[in-house]
Design a protein around this motif. Structure first.
Motif, PDB file in Angstrom:
ATOM      1  N   LEU A  51       0.827  -1.201   0.000  1.00  0.00           N
ATOM      2  CA  LEU A  51       0.000   0.000   0.000  1.00  0.00           C
ATOM      3  C   LEU A  51       0.867   1.261   0.000  1.00  0.00           C
ATOM      4  CD1 LEU A  51      -2.957   0.940   0.098  1.00  0.00           C
ATOM      5  CD2 LEU A  51      -2.759   1.022   2.585  1.00  0.00           C
ATOM      6  N   ARG A  52       1.968   1.209   0.757  1.00  0.00           N
ATOM      7  CA  ARG A  52       2.860   2.363   0.813  1.00  0.00           C
ATOM      8  C   ARG A  52       3.446   2.664  -0.559  1.00  0.00           C
ATOM      9  NH1 ARG A  52       7.471   1.370   4.859  1.00  0.00           N
ATOM     10  NH2 ARG A  52       8.298   0.181   3.099  1.00  0.00           N
ATOM     11  N   LYS A  53       3.857   1.615  -1.272  1.00  0.00           N
ATOM     12  CA  LYS A  53       4.415   1.811  -2.612  1.00  0.00           C
ATOM     13  C   LYS A  53       3.367   2.365  -3.569  1.00  0.00           C
ATOM     14  CE  LYS A  53       8.142  -1.602  -2.441  1.00  0.00           C
ATOM     15  NZ  LYS A  53       8.718  -2.824  -3.041  1.00  0.00           N
ATOM     16  N   ILE A  54       2.132   1.864  -3.438  1.00  0.00           N
ATOM     17  CA  ILE A  54       1.051   2.352  -4.304  1.00  0.00           C
ATOM     18  C   ILE A  54       0.777   3.832  -4.057  1.00  0.00           C
ATOM     19  CG2 ILE A  54      -1.414   2.168  -4.803  1.00  0.00           C
ATOM     20  CD1 ILE A  54      -1.162  -0.857  -4.254  1.00  0.00           C
ATOM     21  N   VAL A  55       0.690   4.201  -2.764  1.00  0.00           N
ATOM     22  CA  VAL A  55       0.398   5.600  -2.406  1.00  0.00           C
ATOM     23  C   VAL A  55       1.533   6.512  -2.837  1.00  0.00           C
ATOM     24  CG1 VAL A  55      -0.004   7.200  -0.499  1.00  0.00           C
ATOM     25  CG2 VAL A  55      -1.109   4.952  -0.480  1.00  0.00           C
ATOM     26  N   VAL A  56       2.783   6.083  -2.566  1.00  0.00           N
ATOM     27  CA  VAL A  56       3.941   6.896  -2.943  1.00  0.00           C
ATOM     28  C   VAL A  56       3.997   7.083  -4.452  1.00  0.00           C
ATOM     29  CG1 VAL A  56       6.458   6.954  -3.016  1.00  0.00           C
ATOM     30  CG2 VAL A  56       5.296   6.308  -0.909  1.00  0.00           C
ATOM     31  N   LYS A  57       3.768   6.007  -5.194  1.00  0.00           N
ATOM     32  CA  LYS A  57       3.791   6.082  -6.653  1.00  0.00           C
ATOM     33  C   LYS A  57       2.676   6.985  -7.180  1.00  0.00           C
ATOM     34  CE  LYS A  57       5.497   4.719 -10.627  1.00  0.00           C
ATOM     35  NZ  LYS A  57       6.871   5.062 -11.034  1.00  0.00           N
ATOM     36  N   ALA A  58       1.495   6.856  -6.583  1.00  0.00           N
ATOM     37  CA  ALA A  58       0.361   7.679  -6.997  1.00  0.00           C
ATOM     38  C   ALA A  58       0.649   9.162  -6.751  1.00  0.00           C
ATOM     39  CB  ALA A  58      -0.903   7.252  -6.255  1.00  0.00           C
ATOM     40  N   PHE A  59       1.228   9.467  -5.582  1.00  0.00           N
ATOM     41  CA  PHE A  59       1.592  10.852  -5.273  1.00  0.00           C
ATOM     42  C   PHE A  59       2.641  11.369  -6.252  1.00  0.00           C
ATOM     43  CE2 PHE A  59      -0.701  11.083  -1.310  1.00  0.00           C
ATOM     44  CZ  PHE A  59      -0.769  12.441  -1.032  1.00  0.00           C
ATOM     45  N   TYR A  60       3.598  10.519  -6.570  1.00  0.00           N
ATOM     46  CA  TYR A  60       4.683  10.917  -7.463  1.00  0.00           C
ATOM     47  C   TYR A  60       4.137  11.256  -8.854  1.00  0.00           C
ATOM     48  CZ  TYR A  60       8.932  10.664 -10.261  1.00  0.00           C
ATOM     49  OH  TYR A  60       9.952  10.947 -11.132  1.00  0.00           O
ATOM     50  N   ILE A  61       3.273  10.395  -9.366  1.00  0.00           N
ATOM     51  CA  ILE A  61       2.666  10.632 -10.688  1.00  0.00           C
ATOM     52  C   ILE A  61       1.821  11.903 -10.660  1.00  0.00           C
ATOM     53  CG2 ILE A  61       1.032   9.723 -12.389  1.00  0.00           C
ATOM     54  CD1 ILE A  61       1.959   6.899 -11.560  1.00  0.00           C
ATOM     55  N   PHE A  62       1.071  12.073  -9.576  1.00  0.00           N
ATOM     56  CA  PHE A  62       0.212  13.252  -9.436  1.00  0.00           C
ATOM     57  C   PHE A  62       1.057  14.527  -9.376  1.00  0.00           C
ATOM     58  CE2 PHE A  62      -1.998  16.316  -6.667  1.00  0.00           C
ATOM     59  CZ  PHE A  62      -3.154  16.498  -7.409  1.00  0.00           C
ATOM     60  N   SER A  63       2.187  14.465  -8.656  1.00  0.00           N
ATOM     61  CA  SER A  63       3.045  15.653  -8.514  1.00  0.00           C
ATOM     62  C   SER A  63       3.679  16.053  -9.840  1.00  0.00           C
ATOM     63  CB  SER A  63       4.125  15.402  -7.462  1.00  0.00           C
ATOM     64  OG  SER A  63       5.007  14.380  -7.892  1.00  0.00           O
ATOM     65  N   ASP A  72       5.257  18.234  -4.798  1.00  0.00           N
ATOM     66  CA  ASP A  72       6.626  17.717  -4.933  1.00  0.00           C
ATOM     67  C   ASP A  72       7.320  17.688  -3.579  1.00  0.00           C
ATOM     68  OD1 ASP A  72       6.307  17.500  -7.694  1.00  0.00           O
ATOM     69  OD2 ASP A  72       6.951  19.555  -8.019  1.00  0.00           O
ATOM     70  N   PHE A  73       7.101  18.731  -2.811  1.00  0.00           N
ATOM     71  CA  PHE A  73       7.693  18.783  -1.472  1.00  0.00           C
ATOM     72  C   PHE A  73       7.047  17.759  -0.540  1.00  0.00           C
ATOM     73  CE2 PHE A  73       8.614  23.269  -2.822  1.00  0.00           C
ATOM     74  CZ  PHE A  73       9.991  23.098  -2.902  1.00  0.00           C
ATOM     75  N   LEU A  74       5.752  17.479  -0.753  1.00  0.00           N
ATOM     76  CA  LEU A  74       5.100  16.433   0.034  1.00  0.00           C
ATOM     77  C   LEU A  74       5.767  15.086  -0.208  1.00  0.00           C
ATOM     78  CD1 LEU A  74       1.292  17.302  -0.343  1.00  0.00           C
ATOM     79  CD2 LEU A  74       2.656  17.449   1.736  1.00  0.00           C
ATOM     80  N   VAL A  75       6.088  14.812  -1.461  1.00  0.00           N
ATOM     81  CA  VAL A  75       6.767  13.551  -1.797  1.00  0.00           C
ATOM     82  C   VAL A  75       8.151  13.516  -1.151  1.00  0.00           C
ATOM     83  CG1 VAL A  75       7.729  12.169  -3.673  1.00  0.00           C
ATOM     84  CG2 VAL A  75       5.486  13.249  -3.945  1.00  0.00           C
ATOM     85  N   GLN A  76       8.884  14.640  -1.224  1.00  0.00           N
ATOM     86  CA  GLN A  76      10.238  14.695  -0.659  1.00  0.00           C
ATOM     87  C   GLN A  76      10.241  14.511   0.860  1.00  0.00           C
ATOM     88  OE1 GLN A  76      12.158  18.325  -1.905  1.00  0.00           O
ATOM     89  NE2 GLN A  76      11.736  17.946  -4.079  1.00  0.00           N
ATOM     90  N   SER A  77       9.218  14.988   1.519  1.00  0.00           N
ATOM     91  CA  SER A  77       9.161  14.891   2.980  1.00  0.00           C
ATOM     92  C   SER A  77       8.500  13.598   3.465  1.00  0.00           C
ATOM     93  CB  SER A  77       8.413  16.100   3.555  1.00  0.00           C
ATOM     94  OG  SER A  77       7.067  16.109   3.096  1.00  0.00           O
ATOM     95  N   LYS A  78       8.282  12.636   2.561  1.00  0.00           N
ATOM     96  CA  LYS A  78       7.749  11.298   2.887  1.00  0.00           C
ATOM     97  C   LYS A  78       6.303  11.337   3.388  1.00  0.00           C
ATOM     98  CE  LYS A  78      12.343   9.562   4.087  1.00  0.00           C
ATOM     99  NZ  LYS A  78      13.167   8.915   5.120  1.00  0.00           N
ATOM    100  N   PHE A  79       5.568  12.373   3.016  1.00  0.00           N
ATOM    101  CA  PHE A  79       4.164  12.457   3.417  1.00  0.00           C
ATOM    102  C   PHE A  79       3.347  11.280   2.886  1.00  0.00           C
ATOM    103  CE2 PHE A  79      -0.193  13.994   2.732  1.00  0.00           C
ATOM    104  CZ  PHE A  79      -0.519  14.414   4.019  1.00  0.00           C
ATOM    105  N   PRO A  80       3.483  10.902   1.600  1.00  0.00           N
ATOM    106  CA  PRO A  80       2.718   9.749   1.100  1.00  0.00           C
ATOM    107  C   PRO A  80       3.061   8.456   1.843  1.00  0.00           C
ATOM    108  CG  PRO A  80       3.653  11.009  -0.714  1.00  0.00           C
ATOM    109  CD  PRO A  80       4.284  11.521   0.538  1.00  0.00           C
ATOM    110  N   ARG A  81       4.329   8.324   2.222  1.00  0.00           N
ATOM    111  CA  ARG A  81       4.758   7.114   2.930  1.00  0.00           C
ATOM    112  C   ARG A  81       4.039   6.984   4.264  1.00  0.00           C
ATOM    113  NH1 ARG A  81      11.041   5.735   4.503  1.00  0.00           N
ATOM    114  NH2 ARG A  81      10.634   3.797   5.648  1.00  0.00           N
ATOM    115  N   TYR A  82       3.943   8.089   4.975  1.00  0.00           N
ATOM    116  CA  TYR A  82       3.243   8.050   6.262  1.00  0.00           C
ATOM    117  C   TYR A  82       1.747   7.821   6.083  1.00  0.00           C
ATOM    118  CZ  TYR A  82       7.606   9.899   8.174  1.00  0.00           C
ATOM    119  OH  TYR A  82       8.908  10.065   8.539  1.00  0.00           O
ATOM    120  N   ILE A  83       1.187   8.418   5.028  1.00  0.00           N
ATOM    121  CA  ILE A  83      -0.238   8.207   4.733  1.00  0.00           C
ATOM    122  C   ILE A  83      -0.502   6.731   4.444  1.00  0.00           C
ATOM    123  CG2 ILE A  83      -2.070   8.699   3.055  1.00  0.00           C
ATOM    124  CD1 ILE A  83      -1.650  10.941   5.019  1.00  0.00           C
ATOM    125  N   GLY A  84       0.491   6.075   3.793  1.00  0.00           N
ATOM    126  CA  GLY A  84       0.334   4.650   3.481  1.00  0.00           C
ATOM    127  C   GLY A  84       0.232   3.763   4.714  1.00  0.00           C
TER     128      GLY A  84
END
Length: 423
Positions: A51-63, A72-84
C-alpha cells in the motif's frame, strides 16, 4: 456486526480444530493466538509495504502532472509514505481486539502499543506536512528571508508535548487534563524549554522587526561571525563566514546584544569608502604666485586655481595687504589645493557613486600628522570590486602627494635610523 462475526470465525478457526482434537481450551486459545497474531502481523506488514508503494507512486505521478510544487515537497518529505501506514493501522486497530479477546491483559497491552503508534504516526504526518509547507513557502519571494523553520519547530515542540501527554495517558490511564495542569510539571517544562521559549520570542521579534533576514551580511564580533546568514531557526542563527567556516549564534543574542547588519549598504546605491592619509605638518606651506602658476598645469584643479587666485588678489588689493610678506592677506596653501584636487578627482572618477554623499575633509591634527579623510561611496558593492576601487583611489592619491610638495607620514624604520647615525 456481520463483518466482526466473520473475522472472529476466521481468527478462531485453529482454536476450534484444536478443541475438536481434545486439547485444553487454554492451550488451544494460546496456540490459536500465537499463530493468528503472527499471520496477521505478516499480512499487515506486506499489506503496509504494498500500500505504501502504491500511495507513494500515486503521489509521485500526481506531482509530476500538476503545476504546483507543493505536492513535490510532500513527496520529498515522505508524506505519502506516512499516509500509506494509516489503513494498516486501522486494520490492526480493528482485528487485534478480536484476536486477543480471550486474553484481556495482552489485549490491553497491545491496544496501548497500537494507540501509541497511532499518536506517533499522526505527529509524523503533521510534521511532514509542515516541512513541506515550509519548503514551499521558501520558494516564494515574500517568505524567502523569513525564519520559517523557527515557527515549524515551535509548532512541533507543542505537538510533541501534546503527544507525550497522550502517550503518558495511555501508559498510566491518568486524566490528560489533570496531568497537563500539574504545577510541578509546568515548572519542569519551563525549565527544560527555557532556551526554546527565549528563542521563540527572539524569532518573532527578529521577524516582526525585520532585524535579520536569510541572506543578510552581518558582523558579530562577540561570536567571531562575519558573513552571510544561511539559516534562522528556533535556537540558533547560522552564519557562513567569508573564509567558508560557519558560526552559530543564539537567536536570543540578536535582540539582547549589538551586531552589525550590512543590508542597508547592500540595498543602497554604493558601498562606503572612509579612509585617511596622514600628511606631515611641516610640509604644509603658503603658495607663491610662481607655485600657483606651476600648479595650474594640473588639469583637474586649473579652473579652481584661476578662479580662486583671482578672487584672492581682488580681496588683497581691496584690503591693502602687504604681499611682500607672504603671510599677509589671504593665501592658498599646498595642502588646501591638494584637498581640492582629491575632491575633483573623486568627482570625475566613474567608480565613485555620484548619487551618494562624497567629501574630502581635514581631521584634527595628531602626532602622526594631519589626517586627510576621503569619504565617498563606490558604485560597485561587490566586495572584490570594492576593494579594487578603493585601492586604485588611494594609489592615485598617495602618488599625487609629492606633486604638491607634501609628504605622507611614516614611522621610521631601522634603515632610516641607520642612515641618520652614519651622518
Amino acid at each position: 456486526m456481520f463483518e466482526n462475526s466473520l473475522i472472529i470465525k476466521y481468527t478462531n478457526f485453529l482454536k476450534e480444530i484444536l478443541l475438536d482434537k481434545g486439547m485444553p481450551e487454554f492451550w488451544a486459545a494460546l496456540i490459536n493466538l500465537i499463530v493468528t497474531f503472527t499471520v496477521v502481523v505478516i499480512i499487515a506488514y506486506f499489506f503496509d509495504r504494498i500500500l505504501r508503494k502504491i500511495v507513494v507512486k500515486a503521489f509521485y505521478i500526481f506531482s509530476i502532472k500538476t503545476k504546483t510544487t507543493f505536492d513535490d515537497f510532500l513527496v520529498q518529505s515522505k508524506f505519502p509514505r506516512y499516509i500509506g501506514h494509516v489503513i494498516p493501522f486501522f486494520l490492526l486497530k480493528l482485528i487485534v481486539p478480536l484476536i486477543f479477546k480471550d486474553f484481556p491483559f495482552l489485549l490491553n497491552a497491545f491496544e496501548i502499543i497500537i494507540n501509541i503508534y497511532g499518536i506517533i504516526l499522526i505527529v509524523k504526518i503533521i510534521r511532514s506536512f509542515l516541512r513541506s509547507t515550509q519548503k514551499y513557502l521558501r520558494t516564494k519571494e515574500r517568505f524567502m528571508d523569513k525564519p520559517l523553520e523557527s515557527y515549524v519547530q515551535v509548532v512541533m515542540i507543542f505537538l510533541w508535548g501534546i503527544a507525550i501527554i497522550f502517550i503518558v495517558y495511555q501508559l498510566t490511564g491518568k486524566d490528560v487534563l489533570s496531568f497537563a495542569t500539574l504545577g510541578a510539571a509546568s515548572a519542569v517544562i519551563l525549565l527544560i524549554f527555557k532556551d526554546t521559549i527565549l528563542g521563540f520570542v527572539a524569532s518573532i521579534q527578529v521577524s516582526v522587526n525585520d532585524i535579520v533576514r536569510i541572506g543578510d551580511w552581518i558582523t558579530y564580533n562577540k561570536f567571531g561571525a562575519d558573513g552571510t546568514v544561511t539559516d534562522i531557526n528556533l535556537a540558533t542563527v547560522r552564519v557562513q563566514n567569508w573564509d567558508n567556516t560557519y558560526t552559530t549564534i543564539p537567536t536570543y543574542s540578536l535582540i539582547s546584544d549589538s551586531f552589525q547588519n550590512w543590508r542597508g549598504m547592500q540595498e543602497s546605491g554604493g558601498r562606503r569608502i572612509k579612509r585617511a592619509v596622514f600628511i606631515k605638518q611641516n610640509t604644509i606651506q603658503f603658495l607663491t604666485p610662481e607655485k600657483i602658476e606651476e600648479f595650474k598645469k594640473i588639469q583637474l584643479i586649473s579652473p579652481y586655481l584661476k578662479t580662486k587666485y583671482h578672487e584672492i588678489e581682488l580681496y588683497n588689493e581691496k584690503t591693502g595687504a602687504d604681499k611682500s610678506v607672504l603671510i599677509n592677506g589671504r593665501n592658498l596653501t599646498n595642502f588646501g589645493v591638494f584637498r581640492k584636487y582629491v575632491d575633483a578627482y573623486l568627482q570625475q572618477n566613474s567608480s565613485v557613486s555620484k548619487d551618494l554623499f562624497a567629501m574630502v575633509r581635514q581631521l584634527e591634527p595628531t602626532s602622526k600628522g594631519i589626517p586627510l579623510e576621503i569619504y565617498c561611496f563606490s558604485s560597485d558593492k561587490n566586495w572584490a570590486n570594492y576593494e579594487a576601487i578603493m585601492s586604485d583611489i588611494f594609489d592615485h592619491i598617495i602618488a599625487s602627494v609629492p606633486y604638491f610638495n607634501l609628504e605622507i607620514f611614516e614611522e621610521p624604520t631601522g634603515k632610516d635610523i641607520a642612515i641618520l647615525t652614519k651622518k
